[in-house]
Design a protein around this motif. Structure first.
Motif, mmCIF file in Angstrom:
data_model
loop_
_atom_site.group_PDB
_atom_site.id
_atom_site.type_symbol
_atom_site.label_atom_id
_atom_site.label_comp_id
_atom_site.label_asym_id
_atom_site.label_seq_id
_atom_site.Cartn_x
_atom_site.Cartn_y
_atom_site.Cartn_z
ATOM 1 N N PHE A 92 -14.627 13.385 12.117
ATOM 2 C CA PHE A 92 -15.489 12.612 13.003
ATOM 3 C C PHE A 92 -15.878 13.532 14.163
ATOM 4 O O PHE A 92 -15.048 13.847 15.014
ATOM 5 C CB PHE A 92 -14.753 11.382 13.536
ATOM 6 C CG PHE A 92 -14.501 10.327 12.493
ATOM 7 C CD1 PHE A 92 -15.388 9.271 12.326
ATOM 8 C CD2 PHE A 92 -13.370 10.384 11.697
ATOM 9 C CE1 PHE A 92 -15.151 8.286 11.376
ATOM 10 C CE2 PHE A 92 -13.117 9.407 10.740
ATOM 11 C CZ PHE A 92 -14.021 8.357 10.573
ATOM 12 N N ILE A 93 -17.116 13.977 14.159
ATOM 13 C CA ILE A 93 -17.632 14.827 15.237
ATOM 14 C C ILE A 93 -18.237 13.879 16.270
ATOM 15 O O ILE A 93 -19.043 13.013 15.935
ATOM 16 C CB ILE A 93 -18.668 15.823 14.715
ATOM 17 C CG1 ILE A 93 -18.018 16.740 13.662
ATOM 18 C CG2 ILE A 93 -19.270 16.636 15.858
ATOM 19 C CD1 ILE A 93 -18.982 17.631 12.936
ATOM 20 N N ALA A 94 -17.825 14.047 17.527
ATOM 21 C CA ALA A 94 -18.197 13.052 18.533
ATOM 22 C C ALA A 94 -18.639 13.674 19.849
ATOM 23 O O ALA A 94 -18.176 14.752 20.238
ATOM 24 C CB ALA A 94 -17.001 12.135 18.785
ATOM 25 N N ASP A 95 -19.532 12.954 20.508
ATOM 26 C CA ASP A 95 -19.918 13.291 21.879
ATOM 27 C C ASP A 95 -18.858 12.719 22.809
ATOM 28 O O ASP A 95 -18.399 11.587 22.627
ATOM 29 C CB ASP A 95 -21.262 12.650 22.240
ATOM 30 C CG ASP A 95 -22.432 13.278 21.514
ATOM 31 O OD1 ASP A 95 -22.489 14.521 21.450
ATOM 32 O OD2 ASP A 95 -23.288 12.524 21.021
ATOM 33 N N VAL A 96 -18.471 13.500 23.804
ATOM 34 C CA VAL A 96 -17.576 12.998 24.854
ATOM 35 C C VAL A 96 -18.464 12.266 25.844
ATOM 36 O O VAL A 96 -19.364 12.861 26.443
ATOM 37 C CB VAL A 96 -16.810 14.147 25.542
ATOM 38 C CG1 VAL A 96 -16.012 13.633 26.730
ATOM 39 C CG2 VAL A 96 -15.912 14.862 24.545
ATOM 40 N N VAL A 97 -18.224 10.969 26.003
ATOM 41 C CA VAL A 97 -19.073 10.167 26.894
ATOM 42 C C VAL A 97 -18.396 9.847 28.225
ATOM 43 O O VAL A 97 -19.063 9.425 29.171
ATOM 44 C CB VAL A 97 -19.563 8.871 26.200
ATOM 45 C CG1 VAL A 97 -20.468 9.215 25.021
ATOM 46 C CG2 VAL A 97 -18.408 7.992 25.767
ATOM 47 N N ASN A 98 -17.071 10.056 28.283
ATOM 48 C CA ASN A 98 -16.359 9.798 29.537
ATOM 49 C C ASN A 98 -14.963 10.417 29.443
ATOM 50 O O ASN A 98 -14.375 10.460 28.369
ATOM 51 C CB ASN A 98 -16.235 8.295 29.782
ATOM 52 C CG ASN A 98 -15.804 7.956 31.189
ATOM 53 O OD1 ASN A 98 -16.110 8.666 32.137
ATOM 54 N ND2 ASN A 98 -15.082 6.858 31.329
ATOM 55 N N VAL A 99 -14.465 10.875 30.564
ATOM 56 C CA VAL A 99 -13.089 11.365 30.656
ATOM 57 C C VAL A 99 -12.424 10.609 31.796
ATOM 58 O O VAL A 99 -12.955 10.552 32.908
ATOM 59 C CB VAL A 99 -13.035 12.887 30.914
ATOM 60 C CG1 VAL A 99 -11.608 13.348 31.126
ATOM 61 C CG2 VAL A 99 -13.682 13.654 29.761
ATOM 62 N N LEU A 100 -11.267 10.027 31.494
ATOM 63 C CA LEU A 100 -10.491 9.299 32.491
ATOM 64 C C LEU A 100 -9.262 10.139 32.805
ATOM 65 O O LEU A 100 -8.431 10.384 31.928
ATOM 66 C CB LEU A 100 -10.086 7.928 31.940
ATOM 67 C CG LEU A 100 -11.274 7.028 31.604
ATOM 68 C CD1 LEU A 100 -10.911 6.024 30.542
ATOM 69 C CD2 LEU A 100 -11.769 6.364 32.866
ATOM 70 N N ALA A 101 -9.158 10.610 34.036
ATOM 71 C CA ALA A 101 -8.078 11.508 34.437
ATOM 72 C C ALA A 101 -7.215 10.851 35.507
ATOM 73 O O ALA A 101 -7.734 10.193 36.420
ATOM 74 C CB ALA A 101 -8.656 12.817 34.969
ATOM 75 N N GLU A 102 -5.919 11.036 35.395
ATOM 76 C CA GLU A 102 -4.964 10.527 36.385
ATOM 77 C C GLU A 102 -5.281 11.186 37.729
ATOM 78 O O GLU A 102 -5.211 12.411 37.862
ATOM 79 C CB GLU A 102 -3.538 10.853 35.947
ATOM 80 C CG GLU A 102 -2.461 10.352 36.865
ATOM 81 C CD GLU A 102 -2.461 8.836 36.976
ATOM 82 O OE1 GLU A 102 -2.346 8.339 38.115
ATOM 83 O OE2 GLU A 102 -2.571 8.160 35.938
ATOM 84 N N ASP A 103 -5.645 10.384 38.723
ATOM 85 C CA ASP A 103 -6.098 10.940 40.005
ATOM 86 C C ASP A 103 -5.040 11.761 40.725
ATOM 87 O O ASP A 103 -5.366 12.707 41.439
ATOM 88 C CB ASP A 103 -6.674 9.858 40.916
ATOM 89 C CG ASP A 103 -5.676 8.792 41.327
ATOM 90 O OD1 ASP A 103 -4.557 8.751 40.780
ATOM 91 O OD2 ASP A 103 -6.031 7.973 42.196
ATOM 92 N N SER A 104 -3.770 11.450 40.525
ATOM 93 C CA SER A 104 -2.712 12.210 41.202
ATOM 94 C C SER A 104 -2.602 13.636 40.663
ATOM 95 O O SER A 104 -1.963 14.487 41.290
ATOM 96 C CB SER A 104 -1.362 11.498 41.049
ATOM 97 O OG SER A 104 -0.968 11.461 39.694
ATOM 98 N N LEU A 105 -3.238 13.928 39.533
ATOM 99 C CA LEU A 105 -3.185 15.268 38.946
ATOM 100 C C LEU A 105 -4.456 16.076 39.213
ATOM 101 O O LEU A 105 -4.615 17.170 38.694
ATOM 102 C CB LEU A 105 -2.943 15.170 37.429
ATOM 103 C CG LEU A 105 -1.600 14.552 37.041
ATOM 104 C CD1 LEU A 105 -1.539 14.292 35.543
ATOM 105 C CD2 LEU A 105 -0.455 15.458 37.466
ATOM 106 N N ILE A 106 -5.333 15.532 40.047
ATOM 107 C CA ILE A 106 -6.566 16.242 40.392
ATOM 108 C C ILE A 106 -6.409 16.848 41.777
ATOM 109 O O ILE A 106 -6.084 16.154 42.741
ATOM 110 C CB ILE A 106 -7.786 15.293 40.357
ATOM 111 C CG1 ILE A 106 -7.960 14.726 38.940
ATOM 112 C CG2 ILE A 106 -9.046 16.021 40.814
ATOM 113 C CD1 ILE A 106 -9.033 13.658 38.834
ATOM 114 N N ASP A 107 -6.606 18.164 41.861
ATOM 115 C CA ASP A 107 -6.507 18.873 43.134
ATOM 116 C C ASP A 107 -7.659 18.416 44.037
ATOM 117 O O ASP A 107 -8.825 18.572 43.668
ATOM 118 C CB ASP A 107 -6.588 20.384 42.893
ATOM 119 C CG ASP A 107 -6.393 21.193 44.160
ATOM 120 O OD1 ASP A 107 -7.090 20.927 45.168
ATOM 121 O OD2 ASP A 107 -5.549 22.111 44.134
ATOM 122 N N PRO A 108 -7.351 17.862 45.211
ATOM 123 C CA PRO A 108 -8.413 17.340 46.081
ATOM 124 C C PRO A 108 -9.357 18.424 46.606
ATOM 125 O O PRO A 108 -10.508 18.141 46.924
ATOM 126 C CB PRO A 108 -7.655 16.665 47.223
ATOM 127 C CG PRO A 108 -6.269 17.197 47.174
ATOM 128 C CD PRO A 108 -6.025 17.670 45.766
#
Length: 186
Positions: free
Chosen positions: A133-149
């Motif tokens: 199944f080849i797919a387009d990535v339409v959204n990424v949900l990332a845990e906010d505490s793991l994102i460098d501000p």
């Protein structure tokens, strides 16, 4: 010395992922080993699934799925969801993982996953034992505490992701370099 060995898919390690599919009325999660990146621009990925798997028709009908990266605390659930069928079990209940309504796709994502990649199927390639199944990535949900501000970068190392290698699960190891470090001027 090298010897010729039987042909096989010995490209390891791979990320250990749980794929969620279906919709809020009827969904499932299952472990997928054959998963990867297809293209950066536009962002695309793939999963390869055996047609006899319970989740196969759910994906084919919805033409959507979510790839959920897994962590060490999720390891038992990740393995369990790969060896049990959604035909026989409610895997959400049995694993204790929490389904959350998808944002851009019908399929739920897993609340406990630090990164969930919502995908819309673009093409299905019949290959043999598996269909890709080849797919387009339409959204990424990332845990906010793991994102460098400051940089906006996602800290994959701090996420505690696990890998799968030829029938075994592993913690990620120590970083040994960064992209481009071999040519960086000192």
């Amino acid at each position: 010395m090298k010897v010729s060995w039987k042909p096989g898919t010995m490209i390891y390690p791979l990320p250990a992922v749980l794929v969620s599919c279906g919709d809020e009325n009827h969904s499932n999660i299952f472990t997928v080993a054959w998963v990867g990146t297809v293209c950066t621009n536009p962002p695309m990925c793939y999963i390869s699934v055996r047609p006899e798997r319970f989740s196969y028709p759910l994906i084919k009908e919805q033409m959507e799925f979510t790839i959920n990266l897994t962590t060490e605390p999720m390891a038992r659930a990740t393995d369990w969801a790969g060896v049990r069928s959604g035909l026989d079990y409610d895997k959400w209940k049995e694993t204790g993982l929490t389904p959350v309504k998808g944002v851009k796709v019908s399929s739920p994502y897993i609340a406990e996953s630090p990164m969930c990649i919502e995908c819309r199927v673009k093409e299905i390639m019949r290959l043999g034992s598996h269909d890709m199944f080849i797919a387009d990535v339409v959204n990424v949900l990332a845990e906010d505490s793991l994102i460098d501000p400051e940089t906006g970068a996602f800290d994959l190392g701090a996420a505690g992701l696990i890998n799968y290698s030829h029938g075994h699960y592993f913690r990620q190891g120590e970083e040994i370099g960064r992209f481009g470090w071999s040519v960086k001027k000192k």
